[in-house]
Design an enzyme around this catalytic site. Structure first.
Site, PDB file in Angstrom:
ATOM      1  N   GLY B  32     -29.465  57.409  38.017  1.00 17.08           N
ATOM      2  CA  GLY B  32     -28.119  56.319  36.916  1.00 17.08           C
ATOM      3  C   GLY B  32     -29.689  55.981  36.343  1.00 17.08           C
ATOM      4  CB  CYS B 241       3.839  61.286  41.065  1.00 14.47           C
ATOM      5  SG  CYS B 241       4.067  62.110  39.994  1.00 14.47           S
ATOM      6  CB  CYS B 244       4.116  65.882  42.591  1.00 14.20           C
ATOM      7  SG  CYS B 244       2.918  64.360  42.292  1.00 14.20           S
ATOM      8  CB  CYS B 266       0.085  63.235  38.668  1.00  8.66           C
ATOM      9  SG  CYS B 266       0.363  62.612  40.855  1.00  8.66           S
ATOM     10  CB  CYS B 272       0.779  66.614  38.779  1.00 12.03           C
ATOM     11  SG  CYS B 272       2.711  66.058  38.937  1.00 12.03           S
TER      12      CYS B 272
END
Lengths: 192, 293, 233
Positions: B32, B241, B244, B266, B272
């Site tokens: 970080g 979606c 899909c 997607c 997808c």
């Protein structure tokens, strides 16, 4: 320190000093823009110190901020407004709330009424007097305005060229000044 | 010695790659933390992923398989160009399949399919400093990180709630790493934040213009900042979606015509396509726009 | 029992703005005030009566001598006390009614009067009750109580000032012309308040130019001309 220990300020680590600055100490700048975040709301300005010391409950932070705005006589419906839309007096009062919200024990004020209209000054002084008394604060005020000094302070220190030249009870320094410079200062006050 | 001039492997010279690797190692050692590095000019403008490209160039080997996505898609200009770039300068194999890639360079998304150990996810980062919009001074933000003064981060979230009634930050949502550094996950949607937490893959972040590299080693704790009474939440979509029929994935809105017709599909094109290949059919499967995707 | 003993006190003013001119004001001031006694400082104006009062309150510094008083059951010298000790003495032992009220903007008459009690730790509502009683007794119209005294007439301000001085149970009370701008009726009220203080055992030291009031309240008059510096020299 809060634990009753005496520490040398210049021996503290920067982390300790900065912690002190946002917990036990407050600093009220002459120009409120120096002591406020002008682009975040009044509520966040007051809440920042709470969040800085671990406040993580939005509702509580907001309630505390609302309470403090009330104490410095800013209406609660201004809580989401940015200080840039506030008058000079309101900004200064907001700065005071922002400093006092974590219950500091020592507050430094640099010409707190410096840039303000006289009518606004009176309100601020009265507010400061009340808060200082009510919260049992210690305050160190830097001012050129001897009327402000008389109204706010118990004791007064007169400085010239970087040195303390006279100190004592405020009313005694003002009514029975000893040093040439203090006498000059006091005799230069305009009588209304 | 070859007659035609050629690039050094992966474009950057060896000294530069070493310098970047050292920065990456330091970044992995301090999860970080933003490590400064001497970012180079790349043959593409800032904002096109120069940070990510340099990180990829420093870690890529001849046997790596590279996937590049831009907002989840393998087929946008940026993704295609960067893939072509490494195919040329490092002669590596490329892929669009998440599971087949050993290095995935990404702009603003994390693939839907869980990453596995051994994979490296390289993020392109525009502004690495999460405190930047609240505190413009670099000297001050560095001090705030050093002293763990992160109250300001919550000021931003407070402002969100005060203004919108909820935390309205939907991307570049700040996270705290291993209880220490607050980090900007780059402008990925907050939907992806939970995927960063305890991921078995190594995650590297490169900011070219800002000259910073930071990292999350595998299995790092990543916690999204929030308030007790306004806990962190990811986006939810009320429909699957359109192509899909996947649910629980990040969807993009696609405008279909001038009459306000639109569909949600997607964002992760690989996921997808794979689902459709498996026979999943959404409400608008076979729509004329599908061919274009 | 003496509550206040002033011993050989002297005061000069050094005027730096006038080339360091030293103005001797008074010298060898010695007197005592007992509990329940009202001592009046007498003499023509300019002789140093107010200066003595201000020195006893700590408002003026002292160039020589002692100002002994009983503070928290012990003898203490106010002339050599540090500022914080003087503030404590003022908070609990010694009170002062000046000629003029120094008004604080925006603070109501009630709160101006109640303040010394609140500072001493009394509950605000209680202190305000006491303030109302005193203001009523001094015939200050009730409609003025909640207003800041800045715009009041001289007599009205003076009554607020008196109420503020009389509200506490300080053992020593200094009065600088408290009746100067009052009418006969209110002068009588002040005389009664002073009598009540005496009965409580308060030591009072004051300046009264009004012959009639002086006769009514004074147990003893000290002629301040005898402390004139040229006489002492």
């Amino acid at each position: 320190m809060r634990d009753g220990q005496w520490r040398d300020l210049y021996d503290l680590s920067e982390a300790e000093r900065r912690l002190l600055m946002r917990t036990d100490w407050g600093f009220v700048h002459q120009n409120p823009a120096d002591g406020l975040r002008m682009s975040v709301s009044a509520g966040a300005n007051v809440g920042e110190r709470l969040m800085a010391v671990g406040g993580r409950h939005y509702g509580q932070i907001r309630a505390t901020a609302t309470d403090w705005l009330g104490r410095v006589e800013i209406s609660a419906d201004r809580i989401d407004d940015q200080p840039r839309s506030f008058s000079g007096g309101m900004r200064q009062r907001l700065q005071i709330a922002r400093n006092l919200v974590t219950g500091p024990r020592l507050v430094f004020m640099d010409e707190p009424t410096g840039g303000l209209d006289v009518s606004v000054q009176a309100r601020l002084l009265d507010l400061l007097r009340g808060l200082v008394g009510e919260l049992g604060l210690s305050a160190i005020v830097v001012t050129h305005d001897l009327a402000v000094a008389r109204l706010l302070s118990h004791r007064m220190v007169v400085m010239k060229d970087g040195r303390v030249i006279e100190s004592g009870l405020t009313d005694r320094v003002l009514d029975d000044p000893r040093e040439p410079y203090t006498q000059l200062l006091v005799s230069s006050i305009l009588q209304v | 010695m070859s007659a035609a001039p050629s690039y050094n492997f992966a474009y950057l010279d060896e000294q530069t790659k070493r310098m970047i690797r050292r920065a990456i190692l330091k970044a992995i050692a301090i999860p970080g933390y933003q490590v400064p590095f001497a970012s180079r000019e790349m043959p593409m403008p800032y904002g096109w992923g120069t940070g990510g490209v340099q990180v990829t160039a420093a870690i890529i080997g001849a046997n790596d398989v590279l996937k590049v996505i831009d907002q989840g898609a393998d087929d946008t200009t940026n993704a295609v160009s960067i893939r072509a770039f490494f195919a040329k300068v490092a002669r590596v194999q490329t892929t669009t399949h998440t599971h087949a890639a050993s290095i995935i360079q990404t702009r603003h998304r994390i693939p839907e399919k869980p990453l596995h150990a051994g994979q490296v996810l390289v993020y392109q980062v525009p502004i690495p400093e999460p405190l930047r919009f609240l505190e413009p001074r670099e000297t001050e933000t560095r001090k705030m990180h050093a002293l763990e003064e992160y109250g300001l981060m919550h000021v931003k979230l407070y402002e969100d709630i005060a203004r919108h009634g909820h935390i309205a930050t939907t991307f570049a949502y700040p996270v705290k790493i291993e209880g220490r550094y607050v980090m900007d996950p780059s402008p990925t949607p907050k939907f992806d934040n939970p995927k960063m937490h305890m991921s078995p893959a190594l995650q590297l972040f490169g900011a070219g213009r800002e000259m910073r590299i930071y990292a999350l080693p595998p299995f790092t704790e990543v916690v999204s900042l929030d308030f007790e009474d306004h806990p962190f939440e990811i986006q939810h979509f009320d429909q699957p979606c359109a192509l899909c029929a996947a649910t629980g994935v990040y969807l993009d809105e696609v405008i279909l015509d001038d009459q306000g017709g639109h569909m949600f599909v997607c964002s992760d094109t690989d996921n997808c396509e794979e689902r459709r290949a498996q026979g999943h059919r959404g409400a608008l499967a076979g729509h004329r726009l599908e061919a274009g995707r | 029992m003496d509550m206040l003993q002033v011993e050989n006190v002297a005061k000069n003013f050094t005027m730096h703005l006038r080339g360091g001119l030293v103005l001797p004001i008074i010298a060898k001031v010695s007197f005592a005030v007992a509990a329940g006694e009202c001592v009046v400082l007498g003499g023509p104006s300019g002789v140093g009566k107010s200066s003595i009062l201000k020195m006893v309150y700590g408002n003026y510094g002292v160039d020589a001598g002692k100002i002994m008083l009983i503070h928290n059951g012990q003898m203490a010298d106010l002339a050599s006390a540090d500022p914080r000790q003087i503030l404590q003495m003022r908070a609990t032992t010694i009170a002062y009614v000046s000629q003029f009220l120094r008004t604080v903007p925006r603070v109501s008459a009630i709160d101006v009067v109640a303040e010394p009690l609140v500072t001493g730790g009394t509950e605000k509502a209680k202190a305000q009750d006491r303030a109302r009683q005193l203001l009523a007794r001094l015939n200050l119209p009730e409609r003025l109580w909640s207003l800041p005294p800045a715009t009041f007439s001289g007599g009205e301000q003076q009554r607020v000032n008196i109420a503020r001085g009389f509200i506490t149970d300080h053992k020593i009370l200094l009065l600088d012309e408290p009746t100067a701008s009052l009418d006969a009726k209110n002068r009588a009220v002040v005389v009664a308040l002073i009598a009540a203080k005496k009965a409580q055992g308060t030591a009072l030291l004051g300046i009264f130019h009004d012959e009639e009031v002086r006769q009514q309240v004074a147990d003893r008059i000290i002629d301040v001309t005898r402390f004139a510096p040229d006489l002492a020299a």
